[in-house]
Write a protein that holds these residues in place. Structure first.
Motif, PDB file in Angstrom:
ATOM      1  N   VAL A  98      36.965  37.182  49.159  1.00 26.24           N
ATOM      2  CA  VAL A  98      35.985  36.854  48.113  1.00 26.24           C
ATOM      3  C   VAL A  98      35.706  35.345  48.123  1.00 26.24           C
ATOM      4  N   SER A  99      36.740  34.562  48.482  1.00 28.06           N
ATOM      5  CA  SER A  99      36.594  33.100  48.552  1.00 28.06           C
ATOM      6  C   SER A  99      35.843  32.639  49.792  1.00 28.06           C
ATOM      7  N   GLY A 100      35.542  33.560  50.701  1.00 26.24           N
ATOM      8  CA  GLY A 100      34.812  33.165  51.903  1.00 26.24           C
ATOM      9  C   GLY A 100      35.691  32.643  53.021  1.00 26.24           C
ATOM     10  N   HIS A 116      33.969  47.337  48.938  1.00 32.67           N
ATOM     11  CA  HIS A 116      33.493  46.097  48.314  1.00 32.67           C
ATOM     12  C   HIS A 116      32.423  46.384  47.267  1.00 32.67           C
ATOM     13  N   ASP A 117      32.198  47.658  47.018  1.00 32.77           N
ATOM     14  CA  ASP A 117      31.179  48.054  46.062  1.00 32.77           C
ATOM     15  C   ASP A 117      31.852  48.534  44.779  1.00 32.77           C
ATOM     16  N   ALA A 155      37.104  39.887  40.124  1.00 32.11           N
ATOM     17  CA  ALA A 155      36.799  38.946  41.210  1.00 32.11           C
ATOM     18  C   ALA A 155      35.651  39.480  42.067  1.00 32.11           C
ATOM     19  N   PHE A 156      35.658  40.801  42.272  1.00 33.90           N
ATOM     20  CA  PHE A 156      34.627  41.419  43.108  1.00 33.90           C
ATOM     21  C   PHE A 156      33.230  41.300  42.510  1.00 33.90           C
ATOM     22  N   LYS A 157      33.175  41.057  41.202  1.00 33.47           N
ATOM     23  CA  LYS A 157      31.852  40.935  40.561  1.00 33.47           C
ATOM     24  C   LYS A 157      31.132  39.647  40.937  1.00 33.47           C
ATOM     25  N   TYR A 158      31.892  38.689  41.510  1.00 31.42           N
ATOM     26  CA  TYR A 158      31.294  37.394  41.817  1.00 31.42           C
ATOM     27  C   TYR A 158      30.866  37.268  43.279  1.00 31.42           C
ATOM     28  N   GLY A 159      30.633  38.417  43.932  1.00 29.88           N
ATOM     29  CA  GLY A 159      30.131  38.327  45.311  1.00 29.88           C
ATOM     30  C   GLY A 159      31.202  38.595  46.341  1.00 29.88           C
ATOM     31  N   ALA A 160      31.536  39.879  46.504  1.00 31.85           N
ATOM     32  CA  ALA A 160      32.556  40.245  47.494  1.00 31.85           C
ATOM     33  C   ALA A 160      31.872  40.646  48.794  1.00 31.85           C
ATOM     34  N   PRO A 161      32.319  40.085  49.913  1.00 28.96           N
ATOM     35  CA  PRO A 161      31.740  40.483  51.205  1.00 28.96           C
ATOM     36  C   PRO A 161      32.370  41.793  51.668  1.00 28.96           C
ATOM     37  N   PRO A 162      31.714  42.519  52.562  1.00 30.12           N
ATOM     38  CA  PRO A 162      32.396  43.649  53.209  1.00 30.12           C
ATOM     39  C   PRO A 162      33.611  43.089  53.958  1.00 30.12           C
TER      40      PRO A 162
END
Lengths: 585, 585
Positions: free
Chosen positions: A205-207, A488-489, A517-524
């Motif tokens: 999630v942090s990239g 991730h959905d 945490a996933f609500k803030y933009g989780a990548p696959p």
């Protein structure tokens, strides 16, 4: 330095040099006017010579050296008259001119040799002496090398090793946690991580894109033979990937390790679905060093009046090549084997293929030669082969019994050579397994595992049949690694929780932290983890993971060398604001 | 893979290629008929262009993207008309043909920029978003690289990384341990290691010769600003070595790190005795980026009727070059600074060297110009310099106060540039320090530290003056590493325990385990440990170690993101056979 050379490096080219060595006295022997001492360090053994004629006092001093004394010697490198081709340093010896005893030593409680006379308990109590044995130390050298090569490979692939905390919080849906009372937060406890699963997903999630860590994990479980309360994982996670990318990446890592450590060119790894693994091997971690695949015989053997088979939900067997020569006694022992409580079969049917091609079985009175020939055909069995058949009223249980029989036959026939490696991916695991205990579907891998996209419609109609994007790497019947593509959905995750029987409130309470945490933009993303201890013990050709761990614990979770765990002071308990509260036995 | 390229790699050479990128929306802006989106991943930022004229629907879709949405785009690489030389990818942009929203995102609670608007508490709560900031992530990239290079260097030098257990026993003579109740051994506790000190010494007894480990250690201490309950050490030990060998080896390691990570050629490290460090800097970890060494003034300033100085056990000062221009207000602030309770000086005497060479001081009424000139000479002070003097009745305490003043002046005068490095060894530490609390001598390093051979006779006559074979590596006033040569002689060890006030029985009870191991042939050995967190924060030019730790804890030992520690179930407490026993407040 107390030395100019190690005990492993002198060769003929060094003859004439004056060198200083330091190490342990491996053994010494007196022959005529000479005393020979084998001096050992991590790097090897070098023969020392003391000549009574040259220096009687020095030789006398050498004669008083005991096993495992720590000494320092200076002398000239000479060519040996009788060389020892088994030793790297076997061409030379040191004619000692100076001897300095750095430390004496009590006689060790067991011999410091590859084949020691020390039993397991004694070796563990004096593990620091056990570790002096080359056979043990080289396992740890191998472990060092494997860990380093894992790091090198993953670093080169752009993975970052990120340390995640050891003092974390209790994780839901896992094994039992070890906990740590917090003095600064009385009444509250940290937990030691069973794996950094949620933290590595947060790093995605942090990239961080590509993460790994060689990391200690902890499980407070009752210990089976090959489990340790603390164990080491090679933990990995990647973003923007599909299953194929992960399989490729970590097949590459394994190939690198096999190549640089074992000198083996690993072929492209075969992939086997979980369904096939269960069907042909009765196990999700098949030992594919040998064939002996299961053959199902329901069509062949049902309906001939043998009630055991007629009433069975599963009939299946294996064909052991060339084992028709098994004696009645050996066959009885196999029957005993499958009837052991840990295996639990009711009995064993066998059939030999005779030299003339006819089949003689233990159930001949129910089956004509015609049917038996049909069975022979199903196995493609040949003269000299032995067919072993199990049946039962629970197909999965019977397959597992047949799996044990297959492995036993593999061992008996010498088909499980530890120096041969057979690796594969097992894929397409089911999402769920039914728990009799909990009376509900449980996540087979963990609740963040993604279903296969094409199976998502089945979540509503037949969840038990849904397959996951989950995979294991299996080597020689050992699961060395496993992982999955994660969900991730948020909506899909919610649905999975529902199927697992959580209300939205329960799901929020147990997993809210990750879901938020996933609500803030989780990548696959997806990943996997290898058990380093198992991986090393496979490479070291060991039966147990213990000998590739420097200071292992026993089955009671005790370190008998350290005497851990132990009693702590009341002052300490008082500071922690906890009390020991022993139950009566 | 969801991408064919990362957001950091496209250059002019890629113009014309059709690529797929995936990442997070950093920002977007509408200009006329165009929408520009900065797409971010770990590797960089790439500008995306959506052209309303070409594809109005797509452009409309792009306009709905929020900050931190996770998207996948496909398009052609084009040369930018207005290039951005500040960005590696600033020459190009992607004319997007396809947009796929992989995940939406809530608006983050603070901006994901190097200079964020988020306060510390908010950033820690949403650490997974904080870690998206390049400024934070690059510290962890640096940490990864440093740890890898440490491993590479030490492996090449023949060190083996050996994992020691995390569940050990409580160690005597240290800080407070974290403990772990054992379910399988009710009433007993493991402790988490404060360092693998005894285990690494055992590995030397085992003949491992060269050991290292990058390892988590734990101390349950009240947390000061820059301490964490769990921290990471680069822990090392070598056999058959003397102090010089260890200094050489690890100076080499530091040189390697400075070279490959920072591109700095580290000069040969100066060595300073502990006595000199205390005398000239008032600290065992002097910041040698700047001079301003202490000058002792007892001979110069005593006996002139200034009772503060006349009664002092120590008078000393520093000369701040060019600071004579300090205003009265600035000098008053300095006086306030040294009088703060944390520092504890009673007052500050100052003297300016005027343009004509005369000295004007705050104590002119006691001292003639002749004495003041003598003082000026002692500092080799020049016109424009400011002399600052402290005195006190405890020399060591006063030196420590003067140390604080020196560091403050160094900061005020811009002499402590974080991008400049000054490294040294501090050596010849005393074996013991007196503990007012315990009313006995305590081991300054630890009780296994060897005294200097030439000082051994002093153990009987004047133990407090005995120097140890102990050493610290200091960089910019920070102790990054430290260690010692260990005692390998049982008799000498016994004597050291006596001086520390242990009866043989107590020594046996506390340290028997290691002492027994030593009876089986212990080699001479020594080692050291670096604090990885500190080492990284120095290289990252950070004020705190927190930003080089992925998931740090706050001053209450809490991980506010995880919510750890937390309450655990009664079932769990019951299984562990412990009870929470909260004291009344």
């Amino acid at each position: 330095m107390y030395r100019t050379k190690t005990c492993g490096e002198l060769r003929l080219a060094n003859v004439g040099e004056v060198v200083t060595l330091a190490g342990w006295v491996q053994r010494s022997r007196k022959m005529g006017g000479m005393t020979f001492v084998d001096l050992r360090d991590r790097y090897g053994i070098t023969q020392l010579v003391f000549n009574e004629e040259r220096d009687a006092a020095l030789c006398e001093q050498a004669n008083r050296l005991g096993r495992e004394f720590v000494i320092q010697v200076t002398g000239k490198v000479e060519e040996r008259s009788s060389k020892n081709p088994k030793m790297d340093t076997g061409d030379v010896e040191i004619l000692v001119e100076k001897l300095n005893v750095l430390n004496g030593a009590l006689t060790p409680p067991f011999t410091i040799e590859d084949n020691t006379d020390g039993g397991d308990d004694l070796r563990m109590k004096y593990r620091y002496l056990d570790l002096r044995r080359t056979a043990v130390r080289k396992n740890l050298e191998l472990r060092h090398k494997m860990a380093f090569e894992v790091r090198r490979y993953l670093s080169e692939q752009g993975f970052l090793e990120v340390e995640t905390p050891v003092l974390v919080n209790s994780t839901p849906e896992g094994a039992r946690d070890f906990v740590v009372p917090s003095r600064m937060n009385p009444g509250q406890f940290y937990a030691l991580p069973q794996s950094p699963q949620t933290l590595k997903q947060l790093l995605m999630v942090s990239g961080f894109d590509r993460y790994f860590q060689i990391v200690k994990c902890f499980r407070d479980e009752d210990l089976r033979a090959d489990r340790q309360p603390e164990f080491t994982q090679i933990d990995c996670e990647m973003s923007f990937v599909e299953q194929e990318d992960i399989l490729e990446m970590f097949e590459g890592m394994s190939r690198h390790l096999f190549k640089v450590i074992k000198g083996i060119d690993l072929p492209k790894l075969p992939r086997m679905t979980w369904a096939d693994a269960m069907k042909y091997y009765g196990s999700d971690k098949p030992d594919t060093r040998f064939g002996m695949l299961f053959v199902e015989l329901m069509d062949v053997l049902k309906g001939y009046g043998f009630s055991v088979f007629d009433n069975a939900a599963y009939i299946g067997g294996i064909c052991a090549k060339g084992a028709a020569s098994y004696s009645r006694k050996q066959l009885d022992q196999l029957t005993e084997f499958v009837k052991k409580p840990q295996i639990g079969a009711k009995g064993l049917v066998y059939a030999r293929v005779e030299a003339d091609g006819t089949v003689k079985s233990s159930v001949d009175k129910f089956y004509s030669q015609e049917v038996l020939q049909k069975m022979k055909g199903a196995f493609a069995a040949e003269p000299g082969d032995l067919i072993l058949i199990l049946s039962g009223d629970d197909a999965m249980k019977t397959r597992k019994q047949l799996c044990e029989l297959r492995l036993e036959m593999g061992s008996q026939l010498g088909l499980r050579d530890k120096s041969k490696y057979s690796c594969l991916w097992v894929i397409d695991f089911p999402m769920y397994e039914w728990s009799d205990e909990e009376q509900r579907l449980m996540a087979m891998h963990h609740p963040f595992t993604s279903p296969k996209p094409e199976d998502i419609p089945l979540l509503d109609t037949d969840p038990a049949s849904v397959r996951a994007n989950a995979y294991d790497m299996v080597i020689n019947g050992v699961e060395v690694g496993g992982g999955s593509i994660r969900i991730h959905d948020a909506q899909l995750q919610q649905k999975i929780f529902e199927i697992l029987g959580f209300t939205p409130e329960q799901a929020q309470k147990k997993f809210g932290f990750l879901m938020n945490a996933f609500k803030y933009g989780a990548p696959p993303h997806g990943g996997l983890a290898y058990g380093l201890d198992r991986f090393v013990s496979l490479f070291a050709e060991l039966d147990s993971i213990r000998d590739c761990i420097a200071f292992p614990k026993n089955n009671q979770g005790r370190d008998v060398m350290l005497g851990a765990p132990g009693i702590i002071d009341d002052v300490q308990l008082d500071e922690l604001q906890i009390k020991v509260d022993l139950k009566e036995k």
